[in-house]
Design a protein around this motif. Structure first.
Motif, PDB file in Angstrom:
ATOM      1  N   PHE A 180       0.766  -0.989   0.130  1.00  0.00           N
ATOM      2  CA  PHE A 180       0.102   0.161  -0.017  1.00  0.00           C
ATOM      3  C   PHE A 180       1.056   1.159   0.044  1.00  0.00           C
ATOM      4  CE2 PHE A 180      -1.903   3.457   2.479  1.00  0.00           C
ATOM      5  CZ  PHE A 180      -3.361   3.619   1.687  1.00  0.00           C
ATOM      6  N   ASN A 181       0.687   2.174  -0.958  1.00  0.00           N
ATOM      7  CA  ASN A 181       1.549   3.168  -1.050  1.00  0.00           C
ATOM      8  C   ASN A 181       1.133   4.593  -0.710  1.00  0.00           C
ATOM      9  OD1 ASN A 181       3.697   1.630  -1.948  1.00  0.00           O
ATOM     10  ND2 ASN A 181       2.640   1.340  -3.908  1.00  0.00           N
ATOM     11  N   ASP A 182      -0.262   4.703  -0.633  1.00  0.00           N
ATOM     12  CA  ASP A 182      -0.742   5.989  -0.422  1.00  0.00           C
ATOM     13  C   ASP A 182      -0.826   6.579   1.046  1.00  0.00           C
ATOM     14  OD1 ASP A 182      -1.844   8.591  -0.643  1.00  0.00           O
ATOM     15  OD2 ASP A 182      -3.877   8.005  -1.261  1.00  0.00           O
ATOM     16  N   TYR A 183       0.548   6.720   1.633  1.00  0.00           N
ATOM     17  CA  TYR A 183       0.749   7.317   2.985  1.00  0.00           C
ATOM     18  C   TYR A 183       1.957   8.264   3.099  1.00  0.00           C
ATOM     19  CZ  TYR A 183       4.868   4.119   2.749  1.00  0.00           C
ATOM     20  OH  TYR A 183       6.205   3.618   2.514  1.00  0.00           O
ATOM     21  N   GLU A 184       1.641   8.854   4.243  1.00  0.00           N
ATOM     22  CA  GLU A 184       2.990   9.678   4.734  1.00  0.00           C
ATOM     23  C   GLU A 184       3.263   9.123   6.017  1.00  0.00           C
ATOM     24  OE1 GLU A 184       1.885  13.841   5.851  1.00  0.00           O
ATOM     25  OE2 GLU A 184       0.391  13.354   7.064  1.00  0.00           O
ATOM     26  N   LEU A 185       4.638   9.027   6.033  1.00  0.00           N
ATOM     27  CA  LEU A 185       5.326   8.463   7.391  1.00  0.00           C
ATOM     28  C   LEU A 185       6.022   9.608   8.017  1.00  0.00           C
ATOM     29  CD1 LEU A 185       6.458   6.187   9.241  1.00  0.00           C
ATOM     30  CD2 LEU A 185       8.059   5.813   7.459  1.00  0.00           C
ATOM     31  N   ILE A 186       5.585  10.001   9.357  1.00  0.00           N
ATOM     32  CA  ILE A 186       6.353  10.929  10.066  1.00  0.00           C
ATOM     33  C   ILE A 186       7.098  10.187  11.178  1.00  0.00           C
ATOM     34  CG2 ILE A 186       5.797  12.658  11.842  1.00  0.00           C
ATOM     35  CD1 ILE A 186       3.151  13.078  10.079  1.00  0.00           C
ATOM     36  N   LEU A 187       8.380  10.564  11.053  1.00  0.00           N
ATOM     37  CA  LEU A 187       9.263   9.792  11.968  1.00  0.00           C
ATOM     38  C   LEU A 187       9.658  11.178  13.017  1.00  0.00           C
ATOM     39  CD1 LEU A 187      11.767   8.307   9.705  1.00  0.00           C
ATOM     40  CD2 LEU A 187       9.986   7.031  11.100  1.00  0.00           C
ATOM     41  N   VAL A 188       9.292  10.812  14.256  1.00  0.00           N
ATOM     42  CA  VAL A 188       9.354  11.974  15.268  1.00  0.00           C
ATOM     43  C   VAL A 188      10.561  11.708  16.162  1.00  0.00           C
ATOM     44  CG1 VAL A 188       8.315  13.207  17.051  1.00  0.00           C
ATOM     45  CG2 VAL A 188       6.940  12.272  15.275  1.00  0.00           C
ATOM     46  N   ASP A 189      11.550  12.393  15.946  1.00  0.00           N
ATOM     47  CA  ASP A 189      12.994  12.143  16.603  1.00  0.00           C
ATOM     48  C   ASP A 189      12.841  12.940  17.821  1.00  0.00           C
ATOM     49  OD1 ASP A 189      15.611  12.153  17.555  1.00  0.00           O
ATOM     50  OD2 ASP A 189      15.990  13.739  16.429  1.00  0.00           O
ATOM     51  N   ASP A 190      12.615  12.276  19.040  1.00  0.00           N
ATOM     52  CA  ASP A 190      12.302  12.760  20.355  1.00  0.00           C
ATOM     53  C   ASP A 190      13.664  13.190  20.995  1.00  0.00           C
ATOM     54  OD1 ASP A 190      10.321  13.805  22.452  1.00  0.00           O
ATOM     55  OD2 ASP A 190      10.560  11.783  23.395  1.00  0.00           O
ATOM     56  N   GLY A 191      14.518  13.796  20.519  1.00  0.00           N
ATOM     57  CA  GLY A 191      15.789  14.301  20.946  1.00  0.00           C
ATOM     58  C   GLY A 191      16.685  13.012  21.301  1.00  0.00           C
ATOM     59  N   SER A 192      16.597  11.949  20.428  1.00  0.00           N
ATOM     60  CA  SER A 192      17.459  10.645  20.663  1.00  0.00           C
ATOM     61  C   SER A 192      18.862  11.240  20.573  1.00  0.00           C
ATOM     62  CB  SER A 192      17.078   9.712  19.635  1.00  0.00           C
ATOM     63  OG  SER A 192      17.567   8.366  19.932  1.00  0.00           O
ATOM     64  N   PRO A 193      19.784  10.660  21.774  1.00  0.00           N
ATOM     65  CA  PRO A 193      21.060  10.968  21.768  1.00  0.00           C
ATOM     66  C   PRO A 193      21.831  10.209  20.883  1.00  0.00           C
ATOM     67  CG  PRO A 193      20.387   9.607  23.830  1.00  0.00           C
ATOM     68  CD  PRO A 193      19.258   9.925  22.717  1.00  0.00           C
ATOM     69  N   ASP A 194      21.426   9.164  20.167  1.00  0.00           N
ATOM     70  CA  ASP A 194      22.313   7.879  19.698  1.00  0.00           C
ATOM     71  C   ASP A 194      22.414   8.163  18.140  1.00  0.00           C
ATOM     72  OD1 ASP A 194      19.558   7.207  18.960  1.00  0.00           O
ATOM     73  OD2 ASP A 194      19.667   5.071  19.657  1.00  0.00           O
ATOM     74  N   GLY A 195      22.465   7.143  17.293  1.00  0.00           N
ATOM     75  CA  GLY A 195      22.344   7.488  15.685  1.00  0.00           C
ATOM     76  C   GLY A 195      21.005   7.557  15.125  1.00  0.00           C
ATOM     77  N   CYS A 196      19.982   7.574  15.933  1.00  0.00           N
ATOM     78  CA  CYS A 196      18.596   7.594  15.448  1.00  0.00           C
ATOM     79  C   CYS A 196      18.306   8.863  14.478  1.00  0.00           C
ATOM     80  CB  CYS A 196      17.463   7.500  16.667  1.00  0.00           C
ATOM     81  SG  CYS A 196      17.372   5.760  17.220  1.00  0.00           S
ATOM     82  N   PRO A 197      18.577   9.907  14.877  1.00  0.00           N
ATOM     83  CA  PRO A 197      18.419  10.953  13.974  1.00  0.00           C
ATOM     84  C   PRO A 197      19.061  11.231  12.738  1.00  0.00           C
ATOM     85  CG  PRO A 197      19.156  11.908  16.399  1.00  0.00           C
ATOM     86  CD  PRO A 197      19.282  10.422  16.292  1.00  0.00           C
ATOM     87  N   ALA A 198      20.062  10.553  12.368  1.00  0.00           N
ATOM     88  CA  ALA A 198      20.808  10.278  11.072  1.00  0.00           C
ATOM     89  C   ALA A 198      19.874   9.444  10.537  1.00  0.00           C
ATOM     90  CB  ALA A 198      22.289   9.877  11.204  1.00  0.00           C
ATOM     91  N   ILE A 199      19.551   8.273  10.997  1.00  0.00           N
ATOM     92  CA  ILE A 199      18.947   7.258  10.273  1.00  0.00           C
ATOM     93  C   ILE A 199      17.523   8.048   9.847  1.00  0.00           C
ATOM     94  CG2 ILE A 199      17.485   5.076  10.691  1.00  0.00           C
ATOM     95  CD1 ILE A 199      19.473   3.937  12.758  1.00  0.00           C
TER      96      ILE A 199
END
Length: 303
Positions: A28-47
Motif C-alpha cells: 500500500f503506497n498512499d501514505y505519509e510516514l512521520i518519524l518523530v525524533d524525540d531528542g534521541s542521543p544515539d544514531g537515530c536522528p541520522a537514520i
C-alpha cells in the motif's frame, strides 16, 4: 484515501531500520510516514534523515525530548492523512498489513476506528496472539470496551483512526499507560468501530519497557486510568464484572508496591460469573472488602 503513520523515535538504533522497512515494503503506497525524533542521543536522528532523503513519503521532526506521548502529539500536529495509525519504533508491522485495512475503510467509510491483529510480546516466553476471528462492527462503544474486552488491548498502535477524532484529543504527557485513557477519550467521539482479522502488528517484548518494569508510581497511574472508567460506568453485568476483576488485580498489585489505601470503589461481584481461583478470590473480596483483601494477599505474597 491517505494514511498517516506516526513513529516516535528515541534510543532505538538497533530496531529503527526494521521498523521503517516494514512500512516502506508494504504493498500500500498512499501514505505519509512521520518519524518523530524525540531528542534521541544515539544514531537515530541520522537514520531518520537518511530515510527522508531516500523516500519522499517520509518526513522527519527533530524535537527536544518530551516522551512518547509528546512525540505522538507532534506527529498528530502535522498529520495530513484521512486516517492515522501509530507504530512504536522497537516494533514493526507484517507484510500486506495496510492494503486490506485501507481497502476495508474504502468500502466502509463510516468506520471511525479499525482494530487489527497483533502478536504480543513477540519472541518471548509471554508471546500470545491477539486475533479477531469474527469480524465485528460496534455502534455502542461500551459493548466494545466490555464485551470485546478492549481494556485488555487498549494499545494505540494496532488501530487505524479517523483523523478528526484527534481534533480535540491528544495523548496526555507526563503519565504512563497513557493509551488507556486516550482510547477511552476517543471512544466518546466514535460512532462506528470495527475489528478485522487481516494484517498483523508485531509488539516486540522490551525488558526495559514500562510494561516490564512498572514500579509503584507507574502502577498507581495505571490503576487511576481504570478507576476513572469504572466510576463513570453504570453497568454491572457479567462483562463489567470481568473488567472490574481485572482492575481489582491491578489494585492489589498497586497496594503491594506502594502500600497506598485502595482507590477502587467496592462493587459486589457475583461468584457465579467466575471459575476456579478467580471465584475464590471474588468470594474473599465480597467477605473481606478491598482493604482487608489487599492486606491478606500482601501478607501471603510476602510469605
Amino acid at each position: 484515501m491517505k494514511l498517516t503513520i506516526i513513529i516516535p523515535v528515541y534510543k532505538v538504533e538497533a530496531t529503527l531500520e526494521r521498523c521503517i522497512e516494514s512500512v516502506v515494503h508494504q504493498d500500500f503506497n498512499d501514505y505519509e510516514l512521520i518519524l518523530v525524533d524525540d531528542g534521541s542521543p544515539d544514531g537515530c536522528p541520522a537514520i531518520c534523515d537518511k530515510w527522508a532523503i531516500k523516500d519522499q513519503r517520509i518526513q522527519v521532526i527533530h524535537k527536544k525530548n518530551g516522551g512518547l506521548s509528546d512525540a505522538r502529539n507532534a506527529g498528530l500536529d502535522i498529520a495530513q492523512g484521512d486516517y492515522i495509525t501509530f507504530i512504536d519504533s522497537d516494533d514493526y508491522i507484517g507484510a500486506h498489513t495496510y492494503a486490506p485495512l485501507m481497502s476495508y475503510l474504502e468500502d466502509h467509510p463510516e468506520t471511525d476506528i479499525l482494530e487489527y491483529p497483533a502478536i504480543l510480546f513477540y519472541e518471548s516466553e509471554k508471546q500470545q496472539d491477539l486475533r479477531f476471528p469474527n469480524q465485528t462492527v460496534y455502534h455502542d462503544m461500551e459493548d466494545y470496551w466490555y464485551e470485546e474486552k478492549a481494556y485488555m488491548h487498549s494499545y494505540a498502535w494496532n488501530k487505524l483512526y479517523r483523523k478528526s477524532l484527534f481534533d480535540e484529543a491528544r495523548f496526555p504527557t507526563g503519565v504512563v499507560f497513557e493509551d488507556i485513557c486516550t482510547l477511552h477519550k476517543l471512544l466518546d467521539k466514535t460512532q462506528v468501530l470495527a475489528t478485522i482479522n487481516e494484517g498483523c502488528y508485531y509488539y516486540c517484548f522490551n525488558p526495559d519497557g514500562i510494561t516490564a518494569t512498572a514500579n509503584g508510581p507507574a502502577l498507581r497511574m495505571h490503576l487511576l486510568h481504570h478507576v476513572s472508567i469504572i466510576n463513570s460506568s453504570q453497568r454491572r453485568d457479567a462483562d463489567f464484572q470481568a473488567y472490574y476483576f481485572q482492575v481489582l488485580n491491578i489494585q492489589i498489585d498497586t497496594y503491594n508496591a506502594t502500600g497506598d489505601l485502595p482507590m477502587l470503589p467496592e462493587i459486589k461481584l457475583d461468584p457465579s460469573n467466575f471459575e476456579g481461583s478467580e471465584k475464590l478470590k471474588v468470594i474473599m473480596f465480597n467477605i473481606l472488602g478491598i482493604k482487608q483483601l489487599c492486606k491478606l494477599l500482601n501478607i501471603l505474597h510476602r510469605l
